[in-house]
Design an enzyme around this catalytic site. Structure first.
Site, short mmCIF file in Angstrom:
data_model
loop_
_atom_site.label_atom_id
_atom_site.label_comp_id
_atom_site.label_asym_id
_atom_site.label_seq_id
_atom_site.Cartn_x
_atom_site.Cartn_y
_atom_site.Cartn_z
N ASN A 121 8.89 24.71 7.62
CA ASN A 121 7.69 25.55 7.67
C ASN A 121 6.67 24.91 8.61
OD1 ASN A 121 5.46 27.18 7.22
ND2 ASN A 121 5.96 27.47 5.06
N HIS A 149 5.88 38.12 -0.21
CA HIS A 149 6.43 38.28 1.14
C HIS A 149 6.65 39.76 1.47
CE1 HIS A 149 7.24 33.94 0.94
NE2 HIS A 149 7.34 34.00 2.25
N LYS A 153 12.41 40.56 3.21
CA LYS A 153 12.94 39.23 2.85
C LYS A 153 14.01 39.40 1.78
CE LYS A 153 11.48 34.59 1.41
NZ LYS A 153 12.27 33.92 2.45
P1 NAD Z 1 15.82 36.19 15.42
O1 NAD Z 1 17.14 36.74 14.96
O2 NAD Z 1 14.73 37.15 15.78
O3 NAD Z 1 16.06 35.25 16.70
C1 NAD Z 1 17.12 34.35 16.82
C2 NAD Z 1 17.49 34.32 18.30
O4 NAD Z 1 18.44 33.26 18.51
C3 NAD Z 1 18.16 35.63 18.79
O5 NAD Z 1 17.47 36.14 19.91
C4 NAD Z 1 19.57 35.17 19.14
O6 NAD Z 1 20.11 35.91 20.24
C5 NAD Z 1 19.32 33.72 19.51
N1 NAD Z 1 20.52 32.89 19.53
C6 NAD Z 1 21.65 33.01 18.78
N2 NAD Z 1 22.54 32.06 19.14
C7 NAD Z 1 21.96 31.32 20.10
C8 NAD Z 1 22.37 30.19 20.86
N3 NAD Z 1 23.59 29.63 20.68
N4 NAD Z 1 21.54 29.68 21.78
C9 NAD Z 1 20.32 30.22 21.98
N5 NAD Z 1 19.86 31.32 21.29
C10 NAD Z 1 20.68 31.84 20.37
O7 NAD Z 1 15.34 35.19 14.27
P2 NAD Z 1 13.86 34.64 14.00
O8 NAD Z 1 13.15 35.54 13.05
O9 NAD Z 1 13.23 34.29 15.30
O10 NAD Z 1 14.19 33.30 13.17
C11 NAD Z 1 14.95 32.25 13.77
C12 NAD Z 1 15.07 31.08 12.79
O11 NAD Z 1 13.79 30.51 12.57
C13 NAD Z 1 15.62 31.44 11.41
O12 NAD Z 1 16.47 30.40 10.97
C14 NAD Z 1 14.37 31.50 10.54
O13 NAD Z 1 14.65 31.23 9.18
C15 NAD Z 1 13.58 30.38 11.17
N6 NAD Z 1 12.13 30.39 10.92
C16 NAD Z 1 11.55 29.17 10.70
C17 NAD Z 1 10.19 29.08 10.56
C18 NAD Z 1 9.58 27.72 10.37
O14 NAD Z 1 8.33 27.61 10.21
N7 NAD Z 1 10.38 26.65 10.41
C19 NAD Z 1 9.38 30.23 10.61
C20 NAD Z 1 10.00 31.46 10.85
C21 NAD Z 1 11.38 31.53 11.02
#
Ligand code: NAD
Length: 262
Positions: A121, A149, A153
């Site tokens: 997060n 949320h 979700k």
């Molecule tokens: P999303 O599906 O919108 O985006 C993911 C992207 O990754 C897609 O565009 C996909 O094409 C790309 N992708 C897939 N394989 C790939 C590769 N090998 N190389 C490069 N790109 C690749 O998802 P999102 O909503 O952006 O979430 C992404 C991640 O971030 C999830 O795991 C989510 O849980 C996490 N997240 C974390 C936080 C945090 O604060 N840590 C906050 C929000 C989301």
């Protein structure tokens, strides 16, 4: 200027990271990687004034001289992207969720030349909320967590709610028993989180991500609430990590060590 590349650049988080990096005068966005959107102009997916094209291969990061890479993809892809960063001496900031303890151990072993920060997060307010709840815990006898949320979700309770309960339970074990003897509707008292702490999950259209920790003792209660409204909430934390990851050898888990929370 630190040269930054973004994995998952066309995704919801990735494009927001591209915009935040491009807008920061101390950072330069030098590469955007997303194999599912390769070949398109980054401008088509992110609000950036950049001539970059989305690349299929992580080699684009090395070719562009990236120093720090950011990964918001999916766990399977991120494992490979992180390994690539470690092999090429790039620092990595990782927000992708779904890693196991074994994954984290492998990441720690891989980063011998460069550094990696993994945080579940990046919203600084959420990190503070957990810390405040932990500090307050020993002074109260009852505690409940409500997480709220958006209605897409699919898992409940949220990872942040579970982590909050774990930390509250680690900070105090002196909690009053639940007085409920008759449960009229199953689940009315919420789910039982770590330490037996009740967690209530609300799913509502129009919300983004919110959490309230309610602590009560005789004659007073304390509510610690954090609200986020869109993905920009994560960007100050991501940028902080991008700017500090190089100074933290090996693996750092969570934003806490960067926030000097005592
Ligand atoms: P999303 O599906 O919108 O985006 C993911 C992207 O990754 C897609 O565009 C996909 O094409 C790309 N992708 C897939 N394989 C790939 C590769 N090998 N190389 C490069 N790109 C690749 O998802 P999102 O909503 O952006 O979430 C992404 C991640 O971030 C999830 O795991 C989510 O849980 C996490 N997240 C974390 C936080 C945090 O604060 N840590 C906050 C929000 C989301």
């Amino acid at each position: 200027m630190t040269r930054v590349g973004v994995f998952g650049a066309a995704g919801r988080m990735g494009r927001t990271v591209c915009e935040a990096v491009a807008a920061d005068p101390a950072l330069e966005l030098v590469a955007a990687v997303d194999p599912h959107h390769a070949g398109i102009d980054l401008r088509r997916v992110a609000d950036v004034d950049s001539a970059l094209q989305v690349a299929a291969s992580p080699d684009a990061l090395v070719d562009a001289g990236a120093e720090v890479v950011v990964d918001f993809t999916v766990a399977d892809a991120a494992r490979q992207n992180i390994a690539f960063a470690a092999q090429h001496g790039l620092h990595a900031v990782v927000g992708t969720t779904g890693f196991t303890d074994a994954d984290l151990a492998a990441i720690e072993a891989a980063f011998t030349e460069s550094s990696c920060l993994v945080a579940a997060n990046f919203a600084i307010g959420a990190v503070l909320m957990m810390r405040f709840a932990e500090l307050a815990a020993p002074w109260f006898e009852t505690v409940e967590i409500i997480e709220l949320h958006h209605d897409t979700k699919i898992d409940a309770p949220s990872g942040t709610a579970m982590r909050t309960a774990e930390r509250i339970a680690a900070a105090s074990s002196e909690w009053a028993d639940d007085p409920t003897t008759t449960t009229v509707v199953e689940g009315a008292r919420g789910g039982e989180g770590p330490g037996g702490i009740p967690i209530h999950s609300v799913r509502l259209r129009g919300l983004f991500a919110h959490q309230e920790v309610l602590l009560g003792t005789a004659g007073q209660s304390l509510s610690i609430r954090h609200d986020t409204y869109d993905r920009t909430c994560y960007m100050p934390g991501v940028l902080l990590a991008v700017k500090h990851v190089a100074q933290r050898p090996g693996l750092t888990i969570g934003l806490e060590p960067l926030l000097d929370l005592g």
